[in-house]
Design an enzyme around this catalytic site. Structure first.
Site, mmCIF file in Angstrom:
data_model
loop_
_atom_site.group_PDB
_atom_site.id
_atom_site.type_symbol
_atom_site.label_atom_id
_atom_site.label_comp_id
_atom_site.label_asym_id
_atom_site.label_seq_id
_atom_site.Cartn_x
_atom_site.Cartn_y
_atom_site.Cartn_z
ATOM 1 N N GLN A 114 0.792 -1.355 -0.050
ATOM 2 C CA GLN A 114 -0.040 0.008 -0.076
ATOM 3 C C GLN A 114 0.762 1.079 -0.047
ATOM 4 O O GLN A 114 0.342 2.335 -0.163
ATOM 5 C CB GLN A 114 -0.830 0.024 1.145
ATOM 6 N N HIS A 132 -1.918 1.209 -4.206
ATOM 7 C CA HIS A 132 -2.148 2.835 -3.978
ATOM 8 C C HIS A 132 -1.432 3.608 -4.884
ATOM 9 O O HIS A 132 -1.413 4.768 -4.679
ATOM 10 C CB HIS A 132 -2.096 3.166 -2.493
ATOM 11 N N CYS A 140 -1.250 14.073 -15.870
ATOM 12 C CA CYS A 140 -1.822 15.367 -16.192
ATOM 13 C C CYS A 140 -3.223 15.075 -16.381
ATOM 14 O O CYS A 140 -3.843 14.266 -16.686
ATOM 15 C CB CYS A 140 -1.273 15.733 -17.714
ATOM 16 N N ASN A 226 3.503 -7.227 13.053
ATOM 17 C CA ASN A 226 3.165 -5.551 13.377
ATOM 18 C C ASN A 226 3.470 -5.390 14.828
ATOM 19 O O ASN A 226 3.615 -6.163 15.742
ATOM 20 C CB ASN A 226 1.508 -5.357 13.244
#
Ligand code: OAD
Length: 267
Positions: A114, A132, A140, A226
């Site tokens: 991500q 992501h 543009c 984690n």
């Protein structure tokens, strides 16, 4: 919640015995490089979304309302990214990819991130699915033409293309669709995955937050690495509490020494 050396040995066994490993990474993996995460449960939180409102900075509507502010913010974030280096967690994941793909096939390892910072690639990871998008490429808004950030001038804000359109980062903002190709690659990897490892993500942003359930439904073993507990901690087969920059190098060396004794794929 804490992890023990035997947990790491167990996970190393699972990796060596797996055919298709899918890794999902989030901002926590880059935290030890010095990049702020978005959400942080600790009392010393310095997380981006505790200081800034994502609705003012990370939506198409925000960009329409105030393109200068949004462009300045992403340019600042790019500056931060370019000031830091990949950390031992990034290098260990690159090592794991190298090792598994050499032993098996390129499909044996899929890393879905991500993160938009490009630190996995700088650490040597080859196949990185950027769910992501990336801060290193801008687009543009008039023509859709993409350009590397290095080719843009940030002397004034917002930045316009030679065709007069506003340039925006190729990052998926809240409310926007994820890139088709990234979603397709992730879907294919999850379908054949037999080990899913979620690392340094708060598991709160969809669709990535649901990947663990998809992997589970496929019969994969599921693991979380984690520093803190997340909504998926109680659902995974193994939750390792710790900093990814410490856990991952240790894990890689256990995988390598385990497989030194045994040909990978033997169970
Ligand atoms: P978050 O900031 O939501 O979560 C980071 C997670 O990493 C938290 O669970 C922390 O506890 C954990 N963490 C922090 N330091 C760590 C360390 N050294 N080792 C291991 N874990 C650590 O980041 P994401 O889950 O990646 O979207 O956020 C998902 C998305 O939300 C981001 O991609 C971004 C954001 O809005 C976009 O910009 C589109």
């Amino acid at each position: 919640m804490a992890h023990s050396p035997s947990d790491l040995d167990q996970l190393a066994e699972w990796i060596v015995g797996s055919s298709n490993v899918v890794i999902l990474t989030g901002a926590g993996v880059s935290a030890e490089s010095g990049l702020a995460t978005f959400r942080d449960p600790s009392e010393h939180a310095d997380a981006l979304w505790s200081k800034y409102d994502p609705m003012e900075l990370a939506t198409a509507g925000a960009f329409e309302r105030d393109p200068e502010l949004v462009t300045r913010w992403y340019h600042w974030r790019f500056t931060r990214v370019s000031e830091v280096e990949p950390n031992p967690g990034h290098f260990a994941l690159a090592g794991l990819e190298r090792w598994l793909t050499e032993q098996r096939s390129p499909e044996a390892f899929t890393m879905v991130t991500q993160n938009i910072d490009g630190l996995h690639q700088r650490a040597g990871s080859k196949r990185v699915v950027e769910l992501h998008g990336t801060i290193h490429t801008w687009r543009c808004t008039k023509t859709g033409q993409e350009a590397p950030l290095s080719e843009l001038s940030f002397e004034s804000f917002p930045v316009t293309s030679t065709r007069g359109g506003l340039m925006r980062p190729c990052i998926v903002w809240f409310g926007e669709a994820l890139p088709d190709q990234a979603l397709a690659l992730t879907g294919t990897a999850l379908e054949r995955c037999d080990l899913f490892v979620s690392i340094g993500t708060s598991a709160t942003v969809q669709p990535a937050a649901s990947f663990v359930q998809i992997a589970k439904q496929q019969g994969a073993k599921t693991v979380e690495i984690n520093r803190d507990a997340t909504p998926i901690t109680d659902d995974v087969d193994m939750a390792l509490a710790g900093a990814s920059g410490e856990v991952l190098p240790d894990l890689l060396s256990r995988v390598q020494s385990l497989a030194g004794d045994r040909k990978i794929g033997d169970t």
